[in-house]
Design a protein around this motif. Structure first.
Motif, PDB file in Angstrom:
ATOM      1  N   UNK A 159       0.819  -1.207   0.000  1.00 52.03           N
ATOM      2  CA  UNK A 159       0.000   0.000   0.000  1.00 52.03           C
ATOM      3  C   UNK A 159       0.858   1.265   0.000  1.00 52.03           C
ATOM      4  N   UNK A 160       0.262   2.349  -0.450  1.00 57.60           N
ATOM      5  CA  UNK A 160       0.873   3.662  -0.350  1.00 57.60           C
ATOM      6  C   UNK A 160       0.209   4.396   0.805  1.00 57.60           C
ATOM      7  N   UNK A 161       0.980   5.271   1.444  1.00 58.98           N
ATOM      8  CA  UNK A 161       0.436   5.991   2.588  1.00 58.98           C
ATOM      9  C   UNK A 161       0.912   7.429   2.595  1.00 58.98           C
ATOM     10  N   UNK A 162       0.158   8.233   3.328  1.00 61.83           N
ATOM     11  CA  UNK A 162       0.594   9.576   3.658  1.00 61.83           C
ATOM     12  C   UNK A 162       0.615   9.642   5.185  1.00 61.83           C
ATOM     13  N   UNK A 163       1.789   9.913   5.712  1.00 63.15           N
ATOM     14  CA  UNK A 163       1.996  10.074   7.146  1.00 63.15           C
ATOM     15  C   UNK A 163       1.913  11.572   7.440  1.00 63.15           C
ATOM     16  N   UNK A 164       1.073  11.923   8.387  1.00 60.79           N
ATOM     17  CA  UNK A 164       0.840  13.331   8.700  1.00 60.79           C
ATOM     18  C   UNK A 164       1.241  13.645  10.134  1.00 60.79           C
ATOM     19  N   UNK A 165       2.000  14.704  10.309  1.00 62.46           N
ATOM     20  CA  UNK A 165       2.139  15.254  11.643  1.00 62.46           C
ATOM     21  C   UNK A 165       0.763  15.834  11.981  1.00 62.46           C
ATOM     22  N   UNK A 166       0.446  15.954  13.259  1.00 62.15           N
ATOM     23  CA  UNK A 166      -0.881  16.455  13.624  1.00 62.15           C
ATOM     24  C   UNK A 166      -0.895  17.971  13.809  1.00 62.15           C
ATOM     25  N   UNK A 167      -0.224  18.447  14.846  1.00 63.84           N
ATOM     26  CA  UNK A 167      -0.265  19.869  15.184  1.00 63.84           C
ATOM     27  C   UNK A 167       0.442  20.701  14.124  1.00 63.84           C
ATOM     28  N   UNK A 168      -0.278  21.651  13.535  1.00 67.26           N
ATOM     29  CA  UNK A 168       0.286  22.510  12.509  1.00 67.26           C
ATOM     30  C   UNK A 168       0.086  21.994  11.096  1.00 67.26           C
ATOM     31  N   UNK A 169      -0.370  20.747  10.968  1.00 69.59           N
ATOM     32  CA  UNK A 169      -0.670  20.171   9.649  1.00 69.59           C
ATOM     33  C   UNK A 169      -2.171  19.923   9.537  1.00 69.59           C
ATOM     34  N   UNK A 170      -2.739  19.286  10.551  1.00 72.91           N
ATOM     35  CA  UNK A 170      -4.169  18.987  10.566  1.00 72.91           C
ATOM     36  C   UNK A 170      -4.931  20.016  11.400  1.00 72.91           C
ATOM     37  N   UNK A 171      -4.347  20.414  12.507  1.00 73.17           N
ATOM     38  CA  UNK A 171      -5.040  21.312  13.427  1.00 73.17           C
ATOM     39  C   UNK A 171      -4.175  22.501  13.821  1.00 73.17           C
ATOM     40  N   UNK A 172      -4.857  23.529  14.303  1.00 73.46           N
ATOM     41  CA  UNK A 172      -4.187  24.729  14.780  1.00 73.46           C
ATOM     42  C   UNK A 172      -3.363  24.432  16.030  1.00 73.46           C
ATOM     43  N   UNK A 173      -2.247  25.112  16.128  1.00 68.90           N
ATOM     44  CA  UNK A 173      -1.419  25.107  17.330  1.00 68.90           C
ATOM     45  C   UNK A 173      -0.642  26.417  17.328  1.00 68.90           C
ATOM     46  N   UNK A 174      -0.397  26.958  18.514  1.00 66.81           N
ATOM     47  CA  UNK A 174       0.325  28.222  18.649  1.00 66.81           C
ATOM     48  C   UNK A 174      -0.321  29.340  17.833  1.00 66.81           C
ATOM     49  N   UNK A 175      -1.661  29.440  17.939  1.00 67.33           N
ATOM     50  CA  UNK A 175      -2.408  30.502  17.268  1.00 67.33           C
ATOM     51  C   UNK A 175      -3.039  31.402  18.338  1.00 67.33           C
ATOM     52  N   UNK A 176      -3.712  32.448  17.899  1.00 69.99           N
ATOM     53  CA  UNK A 176      -4.413  33.306  18.858  1.00 69.99           C
ATOM     54  C   UNK A 176      -5.502  32.526  19.589  1.00 69.99           C
ATOM     55  N   UNK A 177      -6.097  31.546  18.905  1.00 66.41           N
ATOM     56  CA  UNK A 177      -7.216  30.798  19.479  1.00 66.41           C
ATOM     57  C   UNK A 177      -6.760  29.686  20.425  1.00 66.41           C
ATOM     58  N   UNK A 178      -5.620  29.062  20.133  1.00 71.58           N
ATOM     59  CA  UNK A 178      -5.164  27.925  20.934  1.00 71.58           C
ATOM     60  C   UNK A 178      -3.638  27.878  20.943  1.00 71.58           C
ATOM     61  N   UNK A 179      -3.087  27.636  22.126  1.00 71.86           N
ATOM     62  CA  UNK A 179      -1.633  27.495  22.218  1.00 71.86           C
ATOM     63  C   UNK A 179      -1.257  26.035  21.989  1.00 71.86           C
ATOM     64  N   UNK A 180      -1.722  25.156  22.881  1.00 73.69           N
ATOM     65  CA  UNK A 180      -1.472  23.721  22.743  1.00 73.69           C
ATOM     66  C   UNK A 180      -2.805  22.986  22.772  1.00 73.69           C
TER      67      UNK A 180
END
Length: 178
Positions: free
Chosen positions: A2-23
């Motif tokens: 199979x082929x896959x795409x491995x994704x980091x989560x924070x900063x790729x899928x979801x917000x992190x270190x933004x005005x709305x959420x830090x962690x």
């Protein structure tokens, strides 16, 4: 294989270190980044397995319990369902940042473990991250690497660079021969 795409989560899928959420230490802190759901859906429609590989040192440091981390991941899957998208498997390193464990990125163990469990051809797969440890882990595992966002762009040598996950997914799926 199979082929896959491995994704980091924070900063790729979801917000992190933004005005709305830090962690992201609880489900209500989880905000999908614009285009993330659509990008994951595109990749799945093209036949890729989708995995999250994420360092979660907050567990080892005592900022959150593993049970809460699982609740955050449940929230992620719930939000992705509204795009008809999902993550096939999630691997995380709960250890402290300087604990020198074998599973923490930039080491590639999480990628290797998922590849073995899911019969993944790493040479035909991608690692997408927003920081140097993600790209180093992908290179060490033998994947193609994609950096998203501009934070580490000057010091990271990824194979490709895109603004966000949707742009990366659009590129990846446009390269498939039908």
């Amino acid at each position: 294989m199979n082929q896959a795409v491995f994704l980091d989560r924070d900063g790729v899928i979801n917000e992190v270190l933004t005005e709305r959420v830090k962690f992201v230490n609880k489900p209500q802190d989880f905000y999908l980044l614009e285009g993330a759901g659509e990008g994951i859906y595109l990749l799945q429609q093209a036949g890729y397995k989708i995995f999250v590989v994420t360092n979660q040192g907050g567990v080892g440091l005592g900022y959150m319990k593993e049970k809460m981390l699982h609740s955050v991941h449940d929230e992620m899957q719930k939000k992705l369902r509204s795009y008809n998208a999902h993550i096939d498997a999630i691997a995380y390193c709960p250890h402290k940042p300087h604990e020198n464990c074998p599973c923490r990125k930039p080491k590639p163990q999480m990628i290797h473990d998922l590849a073995e469990a899911w019969d993944i051809d790493l040479t035909q797969s991608f690692m997408i991250g927003d920081r140097e440890p993600d790209i180093v882990a992908g290179k060490q595992a033998g994947t193609k690497t994609i950096l998203v966002g501009a934070r580490d762009q000057d010091k990271v040598e990824a194979d490709l660079v895109f603004e966000d996950l949707l742009e990366a997914a659009t590129y990846i799926t446009s390269q498939i021969e039908i």
